[in-house]
Scaffold this active site. Sequence first.
Site, PDB file in Angstrom:
ATOM      1  N   ASN A 184       0.844  -1.190   0.000  1.00 43.35           N
ATOM      2  CA  ASN A 184       0.000   0.000   0.000  1.00 43.35           C
ATOM      3  C   ASN A 184       0.883   1.245   0.000  1.00 43.35           C
ATOM      4  OD1 ASN A 184       0.657  -0.762   2.711  1.00 43.35           O
ATOM      5  ND2 ASN A 184      -0.981   0.510   3.529  1.00 43.35           N
ATOM      6  N   GLU A 211       0.289   5.222   0.613  1.00 49.16           N
ATOM      7  CA  GLU A 211      -0.641   6.268   1.025  1.00 49.16           C
ATOM      8  C   GLU A 211      -0.211   7.626   0.489  1.00 49.16           C
ATOM      9  OE1 GLU A 211      -2.232   4.188   5.142  1.00 49.16           O
ATOM     10  OE2 GLU A 211      -0.983   5.980   5.288  1.00 49.16           O
ATOM     11  N   CYS A 249      -4.049   0.587  -2.639  1.00 44.46           N
ATOM     12  CA  CYS A 249      -3.895  -0.596  -1.792  1.00 44.46           C
ATOM     13  C   CYS A 249      -2.829  -1.526  -2.379  1.00 44.46           C
ATOM     14  CB  CYS A 249      -5.199  -1.369  -1.719  1.00 44.46           C
ATOM     15  SG  CYS A 249      -6.583  -0.451  -1.030  1.00 44.46           S
ATOM     16  N   GLU A 301      -3.039  -4.722  -2.911  1.00 41.29           N
ATOM     17  CA  GLU A 301      -3.593  -5.671  -3.878  1.00 41.29           C
ATOM     18  C   GLU A 301      -3.652  -5.055  -5.268  1.00 41.29           C
ATOM     19  OE1 GLU A 301      -4.778  -4.706  -0.930  1.00 41.29           O
ATOM     20  OE2 GLU A 301      -6.145  -6.202  -0.067  1.00 41.29           O
ATOM     21  N   CYS A 304     -10.349  -4.727   0.500  1.00 43.14           N
ATOM     22  CA  CYS A 304     -11.448  -3.767   0.462  1.00 43.14           C
ATOM     23  C   CYS A 304     -12.271  -4.019  -0.801  1.00 43.14           C
ATOM     24  CB  CYS A 304     -10.916  -2.333   0.504  1.00 43.14           C
ATOM     25  SG  CYS A 304     -10.232  -1.743  -1.063  1.00 43.14           S
ATOM     26  N   CYS A 318     -10.648  -3.157  -4.183  1.00 38.31           N
ATOM     27  CA  CYS A 318      -9.715  -4.201  -4.624  1.00 38.31           C
ATOM     28  C   CYS A 318     -10.464  -5.444  -5.087  1.00 38.31           C
ATOM     29  CB  CYS A 318      -8.743  -4.561  -3.504  1.00 38.31           C
ATOM     30  SG  CYS A 318      -7.493  -3.272  -3.255  1.00 38.31           S
TER      31      CYS A 318
END
Length: 127
Positions: free
Chosen positions: A37, A39, A48, A50, A83, A86
């Site tokens: 990830n 940010e 993210c 993934e 999430c 994703c």
Amino acid sequence: MKDELIKLLGNAYAPYSKFHVSAIVETKDGKFIPGVNVENASYGATICAERNAITTAVSMGYKKGDFKNIYIMVSGEKLSMPCFMCRQVIVEFFDKDSEIILMGKNGEVDRYKVSEICPYPFDETDL
Ligand SMILES: [Zn+2]
């Protein structure tokens, strides 16, 4: 795979949440492609792990149908599901019987099929 995911957690850029995530895409030709990830101070610009791993694989030339499984680890104490943003991207590239494998730093493992965590996907048939 656990050791690779733990090492990869160290590459996550998560100064705001402190929640590090690592993901490794396994392709059908036997490659393992990492993502973490990343940010951003503008939170919505965050990506993210993934999606980072999946889009990296696409950048390398992999296509829908080339993806076998995805392994995911988080820095928290419990295993975490992808999430829904994703999951939408997982549905786009993985087969319905591909596996999402959640791994913990202490050896815990949970496995789910794409069809289990995305039972009613929005896909090309909806367009
Ligand atoms: Zn996500």
